[in-house]
Design an enzyme around this catalytic site. Structure first.
Site, PDB file in Angstrom:
ATOM      1  N   CYS A   4       8.129  -6.900  -7.526  1.00  0.00           N
ATOM      2  CA  CYS A   4       8.014  -6.741  -6.071  1.00  0.00           C
ATOM      3  C   CYS A   4       8.192  -5.260  -5.766  1.00  0.00           C
ATOM      4  O   CYS A   4       9.259  -4.684  -6.001  1.00  0.00           O
ATOM      5  CB  CYS A   4       9.054  -7.580  -5.337  1.00  0.00           C
ATOM      6  SG  CYS A   4       9.073  -7.246  -3.560  1.00  0.00           S
ATOM      7  N   ASP A  30       4.977   4.427   5.592  1.00  0.00           N
ATOM      8  CA  ASP A  30       3.906   3.675   4.939  1.00  0.00           C
ATOM      9  C   ASP A  30       3.030   4.632   4.151  1.00  0.00           C
ATOM     10  O   ASP A  30       2.678   5.726   4.617  1.00  0.00           O
ATOM     11  CB  ASP A  30       3.070   2.923   5.969  1.00  0.00           C
ATOM     12  CG  ASP A  30       2.229   1.830   5.349  1.00  0.00           C
ATOM     13  OD1 ASP A  30       2.526   0.641   5.554  1.00  0.00           O
ATOM     14  OD2 ASP A  30       1.247   2.174   4.631  1.00  0.00           O
ATOM     15  N   HIS A  46      15.485  -9.777  -1.170  1.00  0.00           N
ATOM     16  CA  HIS A  46      14.097 -10.263  -1.168  1.00  0.00           C
ATOM     17  C   HIS A  46      13.948 -11.536  -0.343  1.00  0.00           C
ATOM     18  O   HIS A  46      14.607 -12.527  -0.572  1.00  0.00           O
ATOM     19  CB  HIS A  46      13.614 -10.533  -2.594  1.00  0.00           C
ATOM     20  CG  HIS A  46      12.165 -10.941  -2.631  1.00  0.00           C
ATOM     21  ND1 HIS A  46      11.137 -10.021  -2.697  1.00  0.00           N
ATOM     22  CD2 HIS A  46      11.575 -12.160  -2.534  1.00  0.00           C
ATOM     23  CE1 HIS A  46       9.982 -10.668  -2.664  1.00  0.00           C
ATOM     24  NE2 HIS A  46      10.221 -11.964  -2.565  1.00  0.00           N
ATOM     25  N   ASN A  87       3.329  -9.203   9.333  1.00  0.00           N
ATOM     26  CA  ASN A  87       2.251 -10.077   8.912  1.00  0.00           C
ATOM     27  C   ASN A  87       2.837 -11.199   8.045  1.00  0.00           C
ATOM     28  O   ASN A  87       3.680 -10.948   7.187  1.00  0.00           O
ATOM     29  CB  ASN A  87       1.210  -9.287   8.093  1.00  0.00           C
ATOM     30  CG  ASN A  87       0.438  -8.311   8.965  1.00  0.00           C
ATOM     31  OD1 ASN A  87       0.010  -8.658  10.064  1.00  0.00           O
ATOM     32  ND2 ASN A  87       0.262  -7.089   8.492  1.00  0.00           N
ATOM     33  N   GLY A  93      -3.254 -11.219   6.618  1.00  0.00           N
ATOM     34  CA  GLY A  93      -3.535 -10.151   5.654  1.00  0.00           C
ATOM     35  C   GLY A  93      -2.281  -9.552   5.042  1.00  0.00           C
ATOM     36  O   GLY A  93      -2.256  -8.369   4.689  1.00  0.00           O
ATOM     37  N   HIS A 100       8.653  -7.548   5.860  1.00  0.00           N
ATOM     38  CA  HIS A 100       8.719  -6.185   6.385  1.00  0.00           C
ATOM     39  C   HIS A 100       8.186  -6.149   7.811  1.00  0.00           C
ATOM     40  O   HIS A 100       7.309  -6.921   8.175  1.00  0.00           O
ATOM     41  CB  HIS A 100       7.930  -5.201   5.507  1.00  0.00           C
ATOM     42  CG  HIS A 100       6.515  -5.599   5.236  1.00  0.00           C
ATOM     43  ND1 HIS A 100       6.175  -6.542   4.297  1.00  0.00           N
ATOM     44  CD2 HIS A 100       5.334  -5.186   5.781  1.00  0.00           C
ATOM     45  CE1 HIS A 100       4.864  -6.694   4.277  1.00  0.00           C
ATOM     46  NE2 HIS A 100       4.321  -5.883   5.174  1.00  0.00           N
TER      47      HIS A 100
HETATM   48  P1  5GP Z   1       1.199  -5.853   4.904  1.00  0.00           P
HETATM   49  O1  5GP Z   1      -0.289  -5.828   4.882  1.00  0.00           O
HETATM   50  O2  5GP Z   1       1.773  -6.638   3.738  1.00  0.00           O
HETATM   51  O3  5GP Z   1       1.785  -6.259   6.229  1.00  0.00           O
HETATM   52  O4  5GP Z   1       1.650  -4.346   4.752  1.00  0.00           O
HETATM   53  C1  5GP Z   1       2.018  -3.765   3.559  1.00  0.00           C
HETATM   54  C2  5GP Z   1       2.095  -2.277   3.814  1.00  0.00           C
HETATM   55  O5  5GP Z   1       2.799  -1.651   2.761  1.00  0.00           O
HETATM   56  C3  5GP Z   1       0.719  -1.611   3.893  1.00  0.00           C
HETATM   57  O6  5GP Z   1       0.592  -0.948   5.152  1.00  0.00           O
HETATM   58  C4  5GP Z   1       0.721  -0.635   2.718  1.00  0.00           C
HETATM   59  O7  5GP Z   1       0.076   0.593   3.010  1.00  0.00           O
HETATM   60  C5  5GP Z   1       2.203  -0.435   2.439  1.00  0.00           C
HETATM   61  N1  5GP Z   1       2.527  -0.172   1.051  1.00  0.00           N
HETATM   62  C6  5GP Z   1       2.108  -0.898  -0.024  1.00  0.00           C
HETATM   63  N2  5GP Z   1       2.618  -0.396  -1.166  1.00  0.00           N
HETATM   64  C7  5GP Z   1       3.394   0.675  -0.798  1.00  0.00           C
HETATM   65  C8  5GP Z   1       4.186   1.592  -1.544  1.00  0.00           C
HETATM   66  O8  5GP Z   1       4.292   1.559  -2.773  1.00  0.00           O
HETATM   67  N3  5GP Z   1       4.832   2.552  -0.817  1.00  0.00           N
HETATM   68  C9  5GP Z   1       4.745   2.626   0.550  1.00  0.00           C
HETATM   69  N4  5GP Z   1       5.425   3.604   1.138  1.00  0.00           N
HETATM   70  N5  5GP Z   1       4.006   1.772   1.267  1.00  0.00           N
HETATM   71  C10 5GP Z   1       3.339   0.796   0.612  1.00  0.00           C
HETATM   72 ZN    ZN Z   2      11.053  -8.007  -2.888  1.00  0.00          ZN
END
Ligand code: 5GP
Ligand code: ZN
Length: 115
Positions: A4, A30, A46, A87, A93, A100
């Protein structure tokens, strides 16, 4: 939880641009920002999504939202306004399967379109 990415950020194993590191929550920028200010806030524990939340997690998720307002203030968007979203699952998505909240602001945001 193994594999994760957000657990790895919470433990410090994976680097992130952390803006707030609390006892139970952590907030970081992000990696692919969708607005001038785009910060992601997570519980260190988690939880897959809001859907996995139980009554026992109420204080933790409440803390996460309270910290989000504090982080927004620190990021300078309180006066201008901001959006907090999460989300849940496929239709939303959700890419990362660790609860988060996105904090978006720093510019005029578009309407909350469904498609
Ligand atoms: P979700 O689509 O799951 O709501 O959003 C996940 C978010 O996490 C996305 O906006 C993506 O850019 C961000 N993200 C994914 N992997 C990483 C990472 O390794 N570091 C950071 N800082 N953001 C991440
Ligand atoms: Zn986790």
């Amino acid at each position: 939880m193994d594999d994760c990415i957000f657990c790895a950020i919470a433990s410090g194993e994976t680097k992130a641009d952390i803006v707030f590191d609390g006892r139970d929550t952590v907030f970081f920028r992000d990696i692919h920002p969708k607005a001038k200010v785009h910060i992601v806030g997570i519980p260190k524990q988690h939880l897959t999504s809001l859907d996995a939340m139980t009554a026992a997690d109420q204080a933790l998720v409440g803390k996460l939202l309270h910290d989000a307002a504090h982080v927004a203030e620190e990021a300078g968007v309180t006066a201008t306004g901001y959006r907090v979203i999460t989300n849940v699952g496929g239709d939303a998505g959700q890419e990362v399967q660790h609860l988060h909240f996105h904090i978006l602001g720093g510019e005029r945001l578009g309407p909350l379109n469904v498609r």
